[in-house]
Structures are given as structure tokens and as C-alpha cells.
Design an enzyme around this catalytic site. Structure first.
Site, PDB file in Angstrom:
ATOM      1  N   GLU A   1      -8.218  82.860 -29.873  1.00 35.03           N
ATOM      2  CA  GLU A   1      -7.059  83.765 -29.288  1.00 35.03           C
ATOM      3  C   GLU A   1      -6.184  82.565 -28.317  1.00 35.03           C
ATOM      4  OE1 GLU A   1      -9.170  87.053 -27.674  1.00 35.03           O
ATOM      5  OE2 GLU A   1      -9.610  87.608 -29.843  1.00 35.03           O
TER       6      GLU A   1
ATOM      7  N   GLU B   1     -17.258  80.441 -33.690  1.00 36.62           N
ATOM      8  CA  GLU B   1     -16.690  81.976 -33.993  1.00 36.62           C
ATOM      9  C   GLU B   1     -15.755  81.782 -35.186  1.00 36.62           C
ATOM     10  OE1 GLU B   1     -16.927  84.508 -30.286  1.00 36.62           O
ATOM     11  OE2 GLU B   1     -14.935  83.246 -30.213  1.00 36.62           O
TER      12      GLU B   1
ATOM     13  N   SER C   1     -17.837  89.733 -34.190  1.00 39.92           N
ATOM     14  CA  SER C   1     -18.357  91.153 -34.450  1.00 39.92           C
ATOM     15  C   SER C   1     -19.920  91.263 -34.414  1.00 39.92           C
ATOM     16  CB  SER C   1     -17.849  91.644 -35.827  1.00 39.92           C
ATOM     17  OG  SER C   1     -16.247  91.690 -35.909  1.00 39.92           O
TER      18      SER C   1
ATOM     19  N   GLY D   1     -13.384  90.410 -33.692  1.00 38.62           N
ATOM     20  CA  GLY D   1     -12.791  91.768 -33.557  1.00 38.62           C
ATOM     21  C   GLY D   1     -12.372  92.602 -35.052  1.00 38.62           C
TER      22      GLY D   1
ATOM     23  N   HIS E   1     -11.083  79.440 -27.003  1.00 39.33           N
ATOM     24  CA  HIS E   1     -11.214  80.688 -27.763  1.00 39.33           C
ATOM     25  C   HIS E   1     -10.184  80.536 -28.812  1.00 39.33           C
ATOM     26  CE1 HIS E   1     -11.466  84.785 -29.114  1.00 39.33           C
ATOM     27  NE2 HIS E   1     -12.650  84.713 -28.557  1.00 39.33           N
TER      28      HIS E   1
ATOM     29  N   GLY F   1     -17.632  89.946 -27.899  1.00 42.23           N
ATOM     30  CA  GLY F   1     -16.163  90.506 -27.623  1.00 42.23           C
ATOM     31  C   GLY F   1     -16.614  92.090 -27.647  1.00 42.23           C
ATOM     32  N   GLY F   2     -16.000  93.021 -28.496  1.00 39.43           N
ATOM     33  CA  GLY F   2     -15.874  94.414 -28.361  1.00 39.43           C
ATOM     34  C   GLY F   2     -17.262  94.669 -27.802  1.00 39.43           C
TER      35      GLY F   2
ATOM     36  N   ASN G   1     -17.525  88.416 -23.547  1.00 37.28           N
ATOM     37  CA  ASN G   1     -16.155  88.017 -23.367  1.00 37.28           C
ATOM     38  C   ASN G   1     -15.461  89.304 -23.053  1.00 37.28           C
ATOM     39  OD1 ASN G   1     -13.544  86.947 -23.325  1.00 37.28           O
ATOM     40  ND2 ASN G   1     -13.560  86.148 -25.472  1.00 37.28           N
ATOM     41  N   TRP G   2     -14.949  89.594 -21.735  1.00 45.56           N
ATOM     42  CA  TRP G   2     -14.236  90.863 -21.699  1.00 45.56           C
ATOM     43  C   TRP G   2     -12.948  90.815 -22.122  1.00 45.56           C
ATOM     44  CZ3 TRP G   2     -16.686  93.165 -16.526  1.00 45.56           C
ATOM     45  CH2 TRP G   2     -17.974  93.103 -16.568  1.00 45.56           C
ATOM     46  N   LYS G   3     -12.242  89.507 -22.509  1.00 46.12           N
ATOM     47  CA  LYS G   3     -10.936  89.448 -22.693  1.00 46.12           C
ATOM     48  C   LYS G   3      -9.961  89.952 -21.667  1.00 46.12           C
ATOM     49  CE  LYS G   3     -12.145  89.096 -27.473  1.00 46.12           C
ATOM     50  NZ  LYS G   3     -11.862  89.104 -28.883  1.00 46.12           N
TER      51      LYS G   3
HETATM   52  C1  PEP Z   1     -14.866  86.946 -29.282  1.00 48.36           C
HETATM   53  O1  PEP Z   1     -13.824  87.392 -29.046  1.00 48.36           O
HETATM   54  O2  PEP Z   1     -15.186  86.000 -28.688  1.00 48.36           O
HETATM   55  C2  PEP Z   1     -15.575  87.898 -29.980  1.00 48.36           C
HETATM   56  C3  PEP Z   1     -16.829  87.490 -30.724  1.00 48.36           C
HETATM   57  O3  PEP Z   1     -15.168  89.034 -30.392  1.00 48.36           O
HETATM   58  P1  PEP Z   1     -15.857  90.549 -31.083  1.00 48.36           P
HETATM   59  O4  PEP Z   1     -17.122  90.433 -30.630  1.00 48.36           O
HETATM   60  O5  PEP Z   1     -14.940  91.394 -30.689  1.00 48.36           O
HETATM   61  O6  PEP Z   1     -15.611  89.940 -32.621  1.00 48.36           O
END
Ligand code: PEP
Length: 253
Positions: A97, A167, A213, A173, A95, A234-235, A9-11
Site C-alpha cells: 500500500e 505479500e 488474507s 485484503g 508495504h 491485516g484484516g 498490521n492494523w493499518k
Molecule cells: C497486509 O496488508 O499486510 C495484509 C496481509 O492484509 P490482509 O491480511 O487483510 O490481506
């Protein structure tokens, strides 16, 4: 046996040229024999470029959101059909967010899930509790409401095309990861919820990703758990080598 699925997920990151460079680097590094499903979810503006960059490979493209109507007066929105036209095969829905900053509800996620499935997209439906909810002992209550609300009325045949992403909001994040045991407990609970909502065979078929994470150094242990069928990243998905390392961990899990 459920095939593992790793999605990035590149957001709201990566311009078109940056997205082309990242997808080209992932494509170069990725074993053509990857045993897992790999999905890249760039922002809307880069979907077309990423689809082109990975065409002819086994890497699939997904979006991060969509509207539930096929067309109409919904300024700023994108429909499932529009995503299909850009060769998307997946779409992330609900998601945290989107729930937190854009007021998305389980009922809205349900409408989007139904619309995505009808258009031939595989929805990645996100659920997860906040730290407050976890500390108040409300994990089961929160996840049950989210699963029952988001997946209401989906047929058994359709459910097999749904991916659920667990999640925990406190792990997204933040660098804090649910322990493999904490994640496994909630994944097993989600599978049980799907069995009650639909059937045991649908529950056995649905893939449940962990997100929060996930990194190269914790992926293997998380992915070794029986109900953890992949990761929503994500990251670490913004860096080709980290993302590939997670895909490799999934390949070997
Ligand atoms: C996400 O936003 O779906 C996610 C899992 O982010 P991160 O890996 O950065 O925690």
C-alpha cells in the site's frame, strides 16, 4: 530452527481507546508460553498506548513505516529513534500500500531498512507481485528486483535481524489467498535470492512471513510449509480472537 513470527498490521484502523481494548484482549487470550514471536503494529498515534498495554509481556510492538533520516525538516514523518523511544522493536517497510499509494521504491525501502537496523529496529521488508505480473509470468523477475533492491548492502549480521514478508498484492485484503504451494514456491525462491545476495547461513536465518488474507482457517496449512516462517496479518489482526487463533496455529506448526 527459525522461530515463527506473527505480526498484526492494523493499518489506518483503531483510535487510542480501541487500540487499548484490542491489545488488552489479545494479551488476555495469549498463552504466556507462546512459542512464536507476536508483534502488534498499530498506527503511530496508538503506539505508545499499545506499548504500555503489552509491557511486561512477550508481545512486541512495531510501526507501519518510518523515515530514513534520524531527524530534520520532513513534515509528517517519524524517525527510527522516535519509534524506539516508544518501545517499538519492529517496523514494517515497503508495504504494497505504501508502494502503490505513496510511491515507495526499492531504493527508498533500502534506505529505511539500513536506518532501522542501525537504530536497533527489526525491519519487516515487504515484497510481492501484482496479479498482472503473476499472470505475465514475471513473479521471479519482480521479486528478485524487490529483494535485491530493498536488501542491497545489508551485512550478514544485520540480515539476521531482517524479516521478509512475501505479500502477493492480489491476495491483500481481497479474501484470495495464495495456495500453500504457491506461497512455499516463492518463499523458497526468496531464500535462494538471499543466499546469493549474502550467504546461505543468512538465508537460513532470515524469517519469511506470508501475508495476504491469512485467516484462522488457512493459517495452519500455510504455516506448515518449510519456508513459511509466520504471517503478516491485516484484516484478521483487527479481531482479537482471529489473531489469537492464528498465533495458536503458529504455535502448533
Ligand atoms: C497486509 O496488508 O499486510 C495484509 C496481509 O492484509 P490482509 O491480511 O487483510 O490481506
Amino acid at each position: 530452527m527459525r522461530k515463527k513470527i506473527i505480526a498484526g498490521n492494523w493499518k489506518m484502523n483503531k483510535t487510542v481507546s480501541e487500540a487499548e481494548a484490542l491489545s488488552a484482549a489479545i494479551k488476555r487470550e495469549l498463552d504466556t508460553e507462546a512459542k512464536v514471536d507476536v508483534v502488534l503494529c498499530p498506527p503511530f498515534t496508538a503506539i505508545s498506548a499499545v506499548s504500555q498495554a503489552v509491557s511486561g509481556t512477550q508481545i512486541a510492538v512495531g510501526a507501519q513505516n518510518m523515515h530514513f533520516e534520524p531527524s530534520g525538516a520532513y513534515t509528517g514523518e517519524i524517525s527510527a529513534q522516535m519509534l524506539r523511544e516508544q518501545y517499538c522493536r519492529y517496523v514494517i517497510l515497503g508495504h504494497s500500500e505504501r508502494r502503490q499509494y505513496f510511491g515507495e521504491t526499492d531504493a527508498g525501502v533500502n534506505k529505511k531498512t539500513v536506518a532501522a537496523l542501525a537504530a536497533g529496529l527489526k525491519p519487516i521488508v515487504c515484497v510481492g507481485e501484482t496479479l498482472e505480473e503473476r499472470e505475465a509470468g514475471k513473479i521471479e523477475e519482480v521479486i528478485t528486483t524487490q529483494i535485491n533492491g530493498s536488501l542491497a548492502g545489508i551485512s550478514e549480521a544485520d540480515l539476521k535481524n531482517v524479516v521478509v514478508a512475501y505479500e502477493p498484492v492480489w491476495a491483500i485484503g481481497t479474501g484470495k489467498t495464495a495456495s500453500p504451494e504457491q506461497a512455499q514456491d516463492v518463499h523458497a525462491m526468496i531464500r535462494g535470492l538471499i543466499a546469493s545476495l549474502c550467504s546461505q547461513s543468512a538465508a537460513d536465518a532470515v524469517r519469511i512471513q506470508y501475508g495476504g488474507s491469512m485467516k484462522p482457517d488457512n493459517a495452519a496449512e500455510l504455516l506448515s510449509k518449510p519456508d513459511i516462517d509466520g504471517g503478516l496479518i491485516g484484516g484478521a489482526a483487527l479481531d482479537a480472537l482471529s489473531f489469537i487463533a492464528i498465533v495458536k496455529a503458529a504455535n502448533e506448526a
